[in-house]
Design an enzyme around this catalytic site. Structure first.
Site, PDB file in Angstrom:
ATOM      1  N   VAL A 187     -39.381   0.488  -5.040  1.00  0.00           N
ATOM      2  CA  VAL A 187     -40.550  -0.141  -4.416  1.00  0.00           C
ATOM      3  C   VAL A 187     -40.811  -1.391  -5.245  1.00  0.00           C
ATOM      4  CG1 VAL A 187     -43.010   0.039  -3.977  1.00  0.00           C
ATOM      5  CG2 VAL A 187     -41.546   2.026  -3.586  1.00  0.00           C
ATOM      6  N   PRO A 188     -40.480  -2.576  -4.696  1.00  0.00           N
ATOM      7  CA  PRO A 188     -40.445  -3.788  -5.536  1.00  0.00           C
ATOM      8  C   PRO A 188     -41.833  -4.311  -5.874  1.00  0.00           C
ATOM      9  CG  PRO A 188     -39.918  -4.336  -3.275  1.00  0.00           C
ATOM     10  CD  PRO A 188     -40.086  -2.845  -3.309  1.00  0.00           C
ATOM     11  N   CYS A 189     -42.522  -3.612  -6.743  1.00  0.00           N
ATOM     12  CA  CYS A 189     -43.878  -4.038  -7.118  1.00  0.00           C
ATOM     13  C   CYS A 189     -43.836  -5.337  -7.916  1.00  0.00           C
ATOM     14  CB  CYS A 189     -44.584  -2.933  -7.893  1.00  0.00           C
ATOM     15  SG  CYS A 189     -43.724  -2.432  -9.382  1.00  0.00           S
ATOM     16  N   HIS A 190     -42.631  -5.720  -8.406  1.00  0.00           N
ATOM     17  CA  HIS A 190     -42.555  -6.997  -9.122  1.00  0.00           C
ATOM     18  C   HIS A 190     -42.747  -8.185  -8.182  1.00  0.00           C
ATOM     19  CE1 HIS A 190     -38.396  -6.124  -7.794  1.00  0.00           C
ATOM     20  NE2 HIS A 190     -38.288  -7.432  -7.653  1.00  0.00           N
ATOM     21  N   ARG A 191     -42.734  -7.936  -6.880  1.00  0.00           N
ATOM     22  CA  ARG A 191     -42.946  -9.034  -5.920  1.00  0.00           C
ATOM     23  C   ARG A 191     -44.418  -9.197  -5.558  1.00  0.00           C
ATOM     24  NH1 ARG A 191     -38.012  -6.746  -2.380  1.00  0.00           N
ATOM     25  NH2 ARG A 191     -36.377  -7.171  -3.915  1.00  0.00           N
TER      26      ARG A 191
END
Lengths: 285, 217
Positions: A187-191
């Site tokens: 889950v690309p929370c870095h985006r």
């Protein structure tokens, strides 16, 4: 079980139950004895072994896999990946303990991670491994699902995630959910970044957040520059559409036709409508 | 109590609590390995569907794990694992029954009847055996809980009476009477059906439950 009982054992069973079973009448005496032997034998035949799936319903498995932030431990159920943490941050025991605190289920080691997880951890955009988000609240699931929809190389503010999760007012709550994201990278929370152009915090540190975004083709420095200039949205006067600056469509606007806006409301007032792909605002029309 | 040897109540201290206290997750893997068949067999008497029985056993095991997470090492080391697990299973079954009573029943679902594949009688025999097993399961399910559990532990799982008493938390004589009253009721219900015995000493007559080296690993 399939071996036939020996004669002596069978006789033993017959005697054993014949006296437990009081023979009522002379007529039923002979069959009574065999009925006595039949029942315990039949009962013993009911002993079916637990189905193989039972263990998988109880135990979560874990394995180590390479990822864009180094090796990670991945815990997964039959439904999908559930928990990802870097090997460098937690040793075996600490990982098991962290998992236990959060999910209250037993873990046991596996040979490898499920299909699709490894490519996704390495950053392949098309890989969409199954995820097990059942342990979270409905809001947590919605926040993580929204973050998962952000394409590689693009960023969205926390407010966007809150809105996409159905609770536009819960910006801070959405931030807290992402801060304890059980499945970083998958889950690309870095985006997800701050609205003011700052990258904001990341589980593995802001530097790693910037590195991950750069590797996907985003340009954090340019975003910060735009934000300092008060630009949070870009519009094209050829299409009449306003986007987030990292939206695929916004990156195609040539400088001559590009217009910056501080808010979607300003852009609307200038005659632009919000992009339906990056959804900087819900389309009013 | 000669048949106690090798597995169960008395011979030597149970190594599992110590393992649990040292390493909860590895210890729990051992708990599941040792007791899953027993829990599943007992679960099957609480619900007619194998899938529900699997649900019930899984839920009970997860509850057991969660309970262990909150226990002190001392408490874990003093644990009598089998009776403790069965108590949790009984409570879980009761809770589920209560919850199910509050909800409207779901539509009946299709479920193929799968017989134990470990022995392979012919089709006719299989059908007959399947019928008989279903009848027996239904009769078993109709027994009062304590008799049902006593019968399952004693005759389906082949535990010694002393262990049945331990699990039920009663005296050995009481356990014995639960078992025999349960059997008597089953005989009443099954009548003649309980007797199609040794036409041939084939699959209908498995080894006596207490036979050493029998079904239990």
């Amino acid at each position: 079980m399939s071996t036939p009982p020996t004669g002596t054992r069978l006789t033993g069973a017959l005697e054993n139950t014949a006296d437990a079973h009081n023979t009522a009448t002379a007529a039923s005496h002979t069959s009574g004895a065999s009925a006595g032997a039949g029942l315990p034998a039949l009962l013993a035949g009911l002993a079916d072994p637990a189905p193989r799936g039972l263990d998988d319903r109880v135990f979560t498995r874990w394995a180590i896999a390479p990822s864009r932030v180094g090796e990670v431990r991945v815990a997964f159920t039959t439904a999908g990946a559930q928990f990802v943490r870097p090997v460098a941050d937690l040793d075996d025991d600490a990982f098991v303990a962290a998992y236990r605190r959060r999910f209250a289920r037993p873990l046991r080691p596996a040979a490898r991670v499920p299909a699709g997880v490894a490519p996704s951890l390495r950053g392949r955009a098309g890989a969409r491994p199954a995820l097990d988000l059942d342990a979270g609240t409905a809001f947590e699931r919605d926040v993580l699902a929204a973050a998962r929809r952000i394409p590689p190389g693009q960023v969205r503010p926390y407010g966007w995630v809150a809105r996409e999760a159905g609770r536009p007012g819960a910006v801070r709550a959405a931030g807290s959910v992402l801060a304890r994201n059980p499945l970083p990278l998958l889950v690309p929370c870095h985006r997800v970044v701050r609205a003011d152009g700052d990258l904001g915090a990341y589980l593995f540190g802001t530097d790693r957040k910037a590195d991950l975004l750069r590797a996907e083709g985003a340009d954090p420095e340019r975003l910060a520059e735009l934000a300092r200039a008060g630009v949070h949205y870009l519009a094209s006067d050829t299409t009449g559409i306003v986007c987030f600056p990292t939206c695929r469509d916004a990156r195609r606007i040539t400088p001559a036709h590009r217009h910056g806006f501080a808010s979607v409301a300003d852009a609307r007032n200038a005659g632009y409508r919000p992009c339906r792909t990056c959804r900087p605002a819900v389309d009013a029309a | 109590m000669t048949h106690d040897a090798g597995w169960g109540a008395t011979p030597g201290p149970d190594p599992v609590p110590g393992l649990l206290a040292r390493d909860l997750d590895r210890g729990f893997a051992e708990v599941v390995r040792r007791h899953r068949d027993l829990l599943y067999s007992v679960s099957r008497t609480f619900t007619p569907s194998p899938a529900d029985a699997e649900d019930l056993a899984a839920e009970a095991l997860l509850r057991a794990y969660r309970a262990l997470c909150g226990y002190s090492a001392q408490r874990i080391e003093a644990l009598a694992v089998r009776p403790w697990l069965l108590t949790i299973l009984r409570n879980t079954a009761r809770n589920r029954a209560r919850d199910a009573a509050r909800r409207p029943a779901p539509p009946p679902r299709f479920e193929p009847v799968v017989d134990d594949p470990s022995h392979e009688p012919g089709p006719a025999e299989q059908a007959e055996r399947g019928d008989l097993q279903r009848t027996l399961r239904a009769a078993l399910a109709a027994l009062p809980e304590v008799q049902r559990i006593a019968v399952v532990l004693r005759h389906v799982q082949g535990l010694p009476t002393s262990e049945v008493a331990h699990v039920l938390g009663c005296k050995e004589g009481t356990a014995k009477s639960h078992v025999s009253r349960g059997l008597a009721r089953l005989r009443d219900v099954l009548g003649d059906q309980a007797e199609p015995v040794p036409r041939a000493p084939g699959p209908l007559v498995p080894a006596h439950p207490n036979a050493p080296g029998g079904r239990h690993r």
